[in-house]
Design a protein around this motif. Structure first.
Motif, PDB file in Angstrom:
ATOM      1  N   ASN A  72       0.828  -1.218   0.000  1.00 28.56           N
ATOM      2  CA  ASN A  72       0.000   0.000   0.000  1.00 28.56           C
ATOM      3  C   ASN A  72       0.856   1.259   0.000  1.00 28.56           C
ATOM      4  N   LYS A 103      -1.428  -6.856   5.672  1.00 32.91           N
ATOM      5  CA  LYS A 103      -2.353  -5.798   5.261  1.00 32.91           C
ATOM      6  C   LYS A 103      -1.743  -4.894   4.189  1.00 32.91           C
ATOM      7  N   GLU A 280      -9.064   0.978  11.552  1.00 29.17           N
ATOM      8  CA  GLU A 280     -10.290   1.729  11.234  1.00 29.17           C
ATOM      9  C   GLU A 280     -10.030   3.228  11.301  1.00 29.17           C
ATOM     10  N   SER A 283      -7.959   4.342   8.329  1.00 31.75           N
ATOM     11  CA  SER A 283      -8.793   4.349   7.126  1.00 31.75           C
ATOM     12  C   SER A 283      -9.756   5.529   7.138  1.00 31.75           C
ATOM     13  N   SER A 284     -10.359   5.807   8.290  1.00 34.31           N
ATOM     14  CA  SER A 284     -11.339   6.906   8.377  1.00 34.31           C
ATOM     15  C   SER A 284     -10.709   8.265   8.136  1.00 34.31           C
ATOM     16  N   ASN A 286      -8.105   8.578   6.192  1.00 36.47           N
ATOM     17  CA  ASN A 286      -7.397   8.469   4.903  1.00 36.47           C
ATOM     18  C   ASN A 286      -5.900   8.690   5.079  1.00 36.47           C
ATOM     19  N   LYS A 288      -3.481   6.129   5.574  1.00 38.67           N
ATOM     20  CA  LYS A 288      -2.590   5.161   4.927  1.00 38.67           C
ATOM     21  C   LYS A 288      -2.586   5.311   3.418  1.00 38.67           C
TER      22      LYS A 288
END
Length: 288
Positions: A72, A103, A280, A283-284, A286, A288
């Protein structure tokens, strides 16, 4: 059949070696002349495969790349704890790194300089000192700045070598546990090595509480248990308040139960899912 088994074994060994790259870090910007002969590794619990490392004199990184998934583009410095005396190298290091690589992250597990222990009875004195935290703190104090310097050097190395290692130099976070949380917090407080995010987990924050929050601070995620054996929930809450006062983005989880050292443990408690909450949150935002 024997040949097939032999080739399969070689493949497994090669795979294990190729997944990890060891890097010796400089000290004070200079090549380390110490060969690290004092460093020792052992498994404290015969029923467990979790290794403990002590007498680290040469800081180093073990770099793990994404496994079975595409990268990623983000790296995470993983800093195990152990009261600056030992490193819970697997439970707070390699196991976390493996979870991250699954991940899509590149993970780098840090070994930093520690208090010198007697090889004849390395943990006897530590267990005795741990009964009085004031005594333990006084013993740790001289090595804390060295360990923090090693953490910052690790961040510099990762940023400098990001392209070669396969991630974005602007996307390097840090996760630290207990004493490693001291280092994770110190990295977040330093403008020069500013991480993408910092996640001090049940952190020992005494050495950094008086350091001012920098302008444009990185996002911080903290998880700790209310029944932490050393009462680290109190300073975790204060650290969160300081971060908010400095206009920093922060998230704090104080779990009712979990005690100290819950990193890779399964206790049948909500604290077992701290890493999911971290993912979480990333991700929330943004991140990563």
């Amino acid at each position: 059949m024997k040949k097939i088994k032999y080739l399969a074994m070689l493949a497994m060994i090669y795979s294990g070696l190729s997944a990890q790259q060891n890097v010796i870090l400089p000290v004070n910007g200079k090549v380390n002349k110490d060969t690290g002969t004092e460093e020792r590794t052992l498994t404290m619990d015969p029923k467990s495969d979790s290794r403990t490392v002590y007498n680290v004199t040469v800081p180093s990184l073990a770099i793990y790349k994404p496994e079975g998934v595409a990268s990623n583009g983000t790296a995470v410095l993983v800093v195990p704890g152990g009261a600056f005396h030992i490193l819970a190298y697997d439970d707070e290091g390699v196991k976390i790194a493996r979870s991250l690589t699954a991940k899509g992250y590149t993970a780098a597990v840090l070994k930093y300089r520690l208090v010198k222990l007697d090889n004849k009875d390395p943990f006897g004195k530590l267990m005795q000192n741990a009964k009085n935290f004031d005594v333990l703190e006084s013993i740790m104090a001289p090595v804390v700045p060295l360990a923090i310097a090693d953490g910052k050097e690790a961040m510099k190395y990762l940023k400098k070598n990001a392209a070669t290692l396969g991630f974005d130099k602007e996307k390097i976070g840090v996760i630290g546990f207990s004493a490693g949380g001291t280092i994770a917090a110190a990295i977040a407080l330093d403008k020069e090595v500013r991480p993408l995010f910092s996640a001090p987990i049940y952190p020992y924050l005494g050495p950094v509480m008086k350091t001012p929050v920098p302008s444009d601070p990185p996002p911080v995620f903290t998880a700790v248990a209310e029944d932490d054996d050393f009462g680290f929930d109190v300073n975790s809450a204060k650290f969160y308040q300081n971060w908010k006062a400095g206009n920093g983005l922060a998230e704090l989880h104080i779990y009712t139960k979990g005690r100290h050292g819950f990193a890779s443990k399964t206790q049948g408690l909500p604290v077992d899912h701290w890493e999911e909450r971290l993912m979480e949150w990333l991700s929330s935002q943004n991140i990563k």
